[in-house]
Design an enzyme around this catalytic site. Sequence first.
Site: not given
Length: 259
Positions: A158, A165
């Site tokens: 990720y 995020k």
Amino acid sequence: MAGSGIVEGKKFLITGVLTDASLAFNVARLAQEHGAEVVLTGAGRGIRLTERAARRLPDPPDVLPCDVTLPDEIEAVRADLEQRWGRLDGLLHAIGFAPASCLGGNFLHAPWEDVATALNISAYSLASLTSPMAPLLAEAKGAVVGLTFDASVAWPVYDWMGVAKAAFESAARYLAKSLGPQGIRVNLISAGPIRTMAAKSIPGFAEFEDAWTERAPLGWDITDSEAVARSTLALMSDWFGGTTGEIVHVDGGYHAMGA
């Protein structure tokens, strides 16, 4: 489309619809089924996909161009909504993008230019989109809901999207602080992995699928976004009138398990 439900008569702006598999698509569908009126946004060449998906909704809504890196397009959406509705009951932020160099195990080598793009579109856009809409949201004592993926830990592959995020989640708290005095709520849904177009663009996404299947105590179906959509709509409704700055996990309980 007339309906009866927890968002009866509400006016929602919904971003992030690309296909009928998008999380935002199912939020829009549920919103219409429960009596809300919606407008979608799309960006760049992808707006054609958004328009195609819009035609699959119960009451095909208008699609407005809105590239969140272009202030003029955001302002045009604000002006449209002010003329169209005069208020905004809810805004769904379901936008995220990172160049390929920022994903897939390349964390140490991603160039700043690509990281900046990821942070701009995936994190800063929560503020750049919400701030101009604040007067319309304040008129309705409305709600902003964003979709996130648990940024409290580091995930395989990720990489910089995880950092984006984390910034996104922090921005939501600061927006909640800044907009609360106007009666505007800002909350996030931390969703488990769903097999959307965005998810498919992440190299190694299957690692998430396998982990959730094994560890989520409620179980998890990566093809079913209904639970995420229902929870999102609930936060956009008046049923959570005293809640802001919150992150609600809709992930089958995975986040609470140690091993």
